[in-house]
Scaffold this motif. Structure first.
Motif, PDB file in Angstrom:
ATOM      1  N   TYR A  64       0.667  -1.224  -0.193  1.00 36.60           N
ATOM      2  CA  TYR A  64       0.063   0.035  -0.152  1.00 36.60           C
ATOM      3  C   TYR A  64       0.728   1.055  -0.444  1.00 36.60           C
ATOM      4  CZ  TYR A  64      -4.161  -2.954   1.099  1.00 36.60           C
ATOM      5  OH  TYR A  64      -5.030  -3.834   0.872  1.00 36.60           O
ATOM      6  N   ASP A  65       0.533   2.219  -1.121  1.00 34.15           N
ATOM      7  CA  ASP A  65       0.901   3.810  -1.392  1.00 34.15           C
ATOM      8  C   ASP A  65       2.417   3.739  -1.075  1.00 34.15           C
ATOM      9  OD1 ASP A  65      -1.266   4.792  -0.837  1.00 34.15           O
ATOM     10  OD2 ASP A  65      -1.429   4.407   0.956  1.00 34.15           O
ATOM     11  N   ASP A  66       3.228   2.177  -1.114  1.00 38.34           N
ATOM     12  CA  ASP A  66       5.028   2.295  -0.918  1.00 38.34           C
ATOM     13  C   ASP A  66       5.732   2.744  -0.300  1.00 38.34           C
ATOM     14  OD1 ASP A  66       5.480   1.587  -4.270  1.00 38.34           O
ATOM     15  OD2 ASP A  66       5.052   3.823  -4.644  1.00 38.34           O
ATOM     16  N   SER A  67       4.634   1.634   1.112  1.00 34.98           N
ATOM     17  CA  SER A  67       4.804   2.419   1.806  1.00 34.98           C
ATOM     18  C   SER A  67       4.985   0.877   3.606  1.00 34.98           C
ATOM     19  CB  SER A  67       3.631   3.337   2.855  1.00 34.98           C
ATOM     20  OG  SER A  67       4.256   3.895   4.568  1.00 34.98           O
ATOM     21  N   LEU A  68       3.814   0.032   3.075  1.00 39.98           N
ATOM     22  CA  LEU A  68       3.665  -0.808   4.254  1.00 39.98           C
ATOM     23  C   LEU A  68       3.121  -2.177   2.861  1.00 39.98           C
ATOM     24  CD1 LEU A  68       1.059   0.684   6.384  1.00 39.98           C
ATOM     25  CD2 LEU A  68       3.922   0.312   6.908  1.00 39.98           C
ATOM     26  N   ILE A  69       3.631  -3.206   3.836  1.00 37.37           N
ATOM     27  CA  ILE A  69       3.268  -4.216   2.704  1.00 37.37           C
ATOM     28  C   ILE A  69       3.015  -5.352   4.123  1.00 37.37           C
ATOM     29  CG2 ILE A  69       4.498  -6.782   1.186  1.00 37.37           C
ATOM     30  CD1 ILE A  69       6.443  -4.984   0.924  1.00 37.37           C
ATOM     31  N   LEU A  70       1.347  -5.519   3.499  1.00 37.94           N
ATOM     32  CA  LEU A  70       0.758  -6.838   4.269  1.00 37.94           C
ATOM     33  C   LEU A  70       0.847  -8.078   4.296  1.00 37.94           C
ATOM     34  CD1 LEU A  70      -2.048  -4.533   5.229  1.00 37.94           C
ATOM     35  CD2 LEU A  70      -0.822  -5.420   7.287  1.00 37.94           C
ATOM     36  N   ILE A  71       0.919  -9.002   4.718  1.00 35.77           N
ATOM     37  CA  ILE A  71       1.169 -10.292   4.688  1.00 35.77           C
ATOM     38  C   ILE A  71       0.048 -11.474   5.505  1.00 35.77           C
ATOM     39  CG2 ILE A  71       3.023 -12.406   3.817  1.00 35.77           C
ATOM     40  CD1 ILE A  71       5.620 -10.338   3.504  1.00 35.77           C
ATOM     41  N   CYS A  72      -0.501 -12.243   5.028  1.00 33.20           N
ATOM     42  CA  CYS A  72      -1.631 -13.229   5.633  1.00 33.20           C
ATOM     43  C   CYS A  72      -1.155 -14.354   5.394  1.00 33.20           C
ATOM     44  CB  CYS A  72      -2.771 -12.404   5.569  1.00 33.20           C
ATOM     45  SG  CYS A  72      -3.956 -13.577   6.373  1.00 33.20           S
ATOM     46  N   VAL A  73      -1.516 -15.340   6.448  1.00 34.33           N
ATOM     47  CA  VAL A  73      -1.187 -16.653   5.678  1.00 34.33           C
ATOM     48  C   VAL A  73      -2.119 -16.726   7.208  1.00 34.33           C
ATOM     49  CG1 VAL A  73       0.922 -18.825   6.423  1.00 34.33           C
ATOM     50  CG2 VAL A  73       1.390 -16.600   5.682  1.00 34.33           C
ATOM     51  N   ALA A  74      -2.793 -17.888   6.091  1.00 30.61           N
ATOM     52  CA  ALA A  74      -4.717 -18.990   6.732  1.00 30.61           C
ATOM     53  C   ALA A  74      -4.657 -19.977   6.551  1.00 30.61           C
ATOM     54  CB  ALA A  74      -5.928 -17.902   6.224  1.00 30.61           C
ATOM     55  N   VAL A  75      -4.557 -19.960   7.275  1.00 27.50           N
ATOM     56  CA  VAL A  75      -5.227 -21.677   7.370  1.00 27.50           C
ATOM     57  C   VAL A  75      -6.961 -21.950   6.718  1.00 27.50           C
ATOM     58  CG1 VAL A  75      -5.497 -24.385   7.781  1.00 27.50           C
ATOM     59  CG2 VAL A  75      -3.481 -22.463   8.884  1.00 27.50           C
ATOM     60  N   MET A  76      -6.961 -23.168   5.436  1.00 27.18           N
ATOM     61  CA  MET A  76      -8.620 -23.186   5.687  1.00 27.18           C
ATOM     62  C   MET A  76      -9.072 -21.889   4.425  1.00 27.18           C
ATOM     63  SD  MET A  76      -9.385 -26.039   7.884  1.00 27.18           S
ATOM     64  CE  MET A  76     -10.972 -26.320   7.573  1.00 27.18           C
ATOM     65  N   ASN A  77      -8.178 -20.710   4.328  1.00 22.02           N
ATOM     66  CA  ASN A  77      -9.244 -19.697   3.699  1.00 22.02           C
ATOM     67  C   ASN A  77      -8.400 -20.325   2.304  1.00 22.02           C
ATOM     68  OD1 ASN A  77     -11.038 -18.694   6.149  1.00 22.02           O
ATOM     69  ND2 ASN A  77      -9.325 -19.655   7.114  1.00 22.02           N
ATOM     70  N   GLY A  78      -9.619 -19.539   1.329  1.00 19.31           N
ATOM     71  CA  GLY A  78      -9.188 -19.181   0.166  1.00 19.31           C
ATOM     72  C   GLY A  78      -8.860 -17.874  -0.069  1.00 19.31           C
ATOM     73  N   GLN A  79      -8.164 -16.739  -1.345  1.00 19.73           N
ATOM     74  CA  GLN A  79      -7.172 -16.428  -1.669  1.00 19.73           C
ATOM     75  C   GLN A  79      -8.257 -15.094  -0.855  1.00 19.73           C
ATOM     76  OE1 GLN A  79      -5.639 -16.349  -5.624  1.00 19.73           O
ATOM     77  NE2 GLN A  79      -5.443 -13.784  -5.360  1.00 19.73           N
ATOM     78  N   GLU A  80      -9.800 -15.419  -2.154  1.00 14.07           N
ATOM     79  CA  GLU A  80     -10.230 -14.408  -2.186  1.00 14.07           C
ATOM     80  C   GLU A  80     -11.032 -13.268   0.082  1.00 14.07           C
ATOM     81  OE1 GLU A  80     -14.924 -12.921  -3.898  1.00 14.07           O
ATOM     82  OE2 GLU A  80     -14.257 -14.737  -4.075  1.00 14.07           O
ATOM     83  N   VAL A  81     -11.104 -14.804   0.331  1.00 13.51           N
ATOM     84  CA  VAL A  81     -11.309 -14.739   1.757  1.00 13.51           C
ATOM     85  C   VAL A  81     -10.041 -13.499   2.648  1.00 13.51           C
ATOM     86  CG1 VAL A  81     -11.808 -15.613   3.966  1.00 13.51           C
ATOM     87  CG2 VAL A  81     -12.978 -16.040   1.937  1.00 13.51           C
ATOM     88  N   VAL A  82      -8.857 -13.952   2.369  1.00 13.01           N
ATOM     89  CA  VAL A  82      -7.700 -13.749   3.031  1.00 13.01           C
ATOM     90  C   VAL A  82      -7.666 -12.170   2.435  1.00 13.01           C
ATOM     91  CG1 VAL A  82      -5.012 -14.197   2.319  1.00 13.01           C
ATOM     92  CG2 VAL A  82      -6.305 -16.093   2.933  1.00 13.01           C
ATOM     93  N   GLU A  83      -7.877 -12.150   1.092  1.00  9.70           N
ATOM     94  CA  GLU A  83      -7.613 -10.656   0.452  1.00  9.70           C
ATOM     95  C   GLU A  83      -8.126  -9.421   1.479  1.00  9.70           C
ATOM     96  OE1 GLU A  83      -8.292 -11.488  -3.748  1.00  9.70           O
ATOM     97  OE2 GLU A  83      -6.128 -11.862  -4.049  1.00  9.70           O
TER      98      GLU A  83
END
Length: 400
Positions: A64-83
């Motif tokens: 986001y905004d060339d400022s922050l990177i968010l990384i999420c690792v989730a079990v049993m949840n698809g890409q759309e929900v994690v996004e």
């Protein structure tokens, strides 16, 4: 089962925060560095790394905004929900510090301290994920939970009078953190803003009253406004968004003046919980519970106390939540050429059916003895019982 979400700086990969939920280990510093490193490597080659999947986990990166990177690792949840989780978490950061601070912070340690008040909200957001177990919260992403009671119109009239006295257009009344009445101004906010406001009120429900400066990610991302919440009677709160005046003591005094004449009505309204619908509404005997969603207004109603114990009620809610995330969300999409309108599951001990009609979507949990062809008829009947109750105003933003 669980999830981790971490935030690092775009420029140097310095960790800002790390939060987790469920029975998973926190990501080590080396793992965070590796996840950020592979994203940085792709970026240096002109590639955008968005997500990857393992056998039972999904990893999503978002900058986001060339400022922050968010990384999420989730079990049993698809890409759309994690996004959606990442998007909601980023907007939660905006609520507490504003977009200018996120884009232009200079001191990392000071920035980290300024984000600490957002941690309880991030935890609430992670609790919206579905892990198929009994340890998760029964909340849903981006949707605010509502409650319907016969006293709704009286509460709406009182709320409209109260916000007029305060001098604002944005107010809502909650019973056990469920929206019982709200102004048209509040419903006009972007859906994710309403959800984040609900998270803040819920996480501060132990306070008799509070007054905090916040930013709205879409309506006011650079100029702070005030969120003021006052407990009328336990567990009912009235909440408003306002400017620099009136102060908290004046709002508390005015809340007493406006709401004390209908304190008996407030006590009657509380009785609709935990059923979340009036007790005189009857439904088919085969129904154990249901989840009702209005997609236009972005709200949901969860009713799992029709004839079950508290333990069974939670089990019903967990089953409905899993059904919603794994089978029903496709019904909410409108861009597909051939739009599905219903779906169902059949299990050993229960059956579930979901049907979409207009802006409403209902998921019904039946006992296993119900004939499968009958579920559609009963689901429609259940939806019509609620929608046809004009005094409940389910499909309208207010009861006016």
């Amino acid at each position: 089962m669980g999830a981790n979400i971490v935030c690092v700086t775009s420029s140097g990969g310095l960790p800002i925060f790390s939060r987790k939920i469920g029975n998973v280990e926190s990501l080590s510093f080396s793992t965070i560095g590796s996840l950020n490193g592979v994203h940085l490597f792709g970026k240096s080659k002109g590639l955008l790394l968005e997500s990857t999947e393992t056998e039972n986990s999904t990893v999503v990166w978002k900058e986001y905004d060339d400022s922050l990177i968010l990384i999420c690792v989730a079990v049993m949840n698809g890409q759309e929900v994690v996004e959606e989780i990442i998007e909601t978490v980023y907007n939660a950061l905006i609520v507490f510090v504003g977009t200018n601070e996120i884009k232009n912070f200079k001191n990392v340690e000071r920035f980290k301290r300024s984000l600490r008040p957002s941690y309880p909200i991030i935890d609430c957001i992670l609790e919206c994920l579905d892990f198929g177990d009994r340890n998760t919260n029964l909340d849903l992403l981006k949707l605010v939970e509502a409650i319907l009671c016969r006293e709704g119109k009286t509460l709406q009239i009182a709320l409209d009078s109260f916000v007029e006295v305060i001098g604002t257009q944005f107010g809502w009344l909650t019973i056990e953190n469920c929206v019982a009445a709200a102004t048209d101004g509040w419903w006009s906010l972007v859906q994710i803003e309403r959800k984040l406001l609900s998270h803040i009120v819920r996480s501060s429900s132990h306070c008799t009253c509070f007054d905090m400066p916040i930013y709205l990610p879409f309506k006011s991302p650079t100029v702070p406004i005030r969120l003021v919440s006052v407990c009328l009677i336990n567990p009912i709160r009235v909440n408003v968004l306002c400017g620099s005046s009136p102060d908290l003591s004046a709002i508390s005094q005015k809340s007493y003046q406006c709401w004390s004449p209908i304190v008996d009505t407030l006590k009657l309204a509380v009785q609709s919980h935990p059923r979340n619908i009036p007790s005189n509404l009857g439904f088919h005997d085969s129904i154990n519970g249901f989840l009702l969603i209005n997609m236009l207004l972005g709200k949901f109603l969860l009713c799992t106390s029709l004839k079950s114990t508290k333990k069974d009620s939670k089990s019903c809610a967990e089953t409905l939540k899993s059904f919603y995330y794994n089978a029903v969300r496709i019904l909410e999409k409108s861009e597909t050429l051939h739009q599905p309108l219903e779906t169902y599951w059949v299990a050993e001990y229960h059956k579930l059916h979901a049907i979409k009609e207009g802006d409403d979507l209902i998921c019904v949990l039946f006992h296993s003895g119900i004939p499968t062809p009958c579920m559609r008829l009963i689901s429609r009947e259940t939806l019509n019982i609620i929608v046809s109750q004009g005094e409940l105003s389910w499909s309208h933003s207010s009861s006016k």
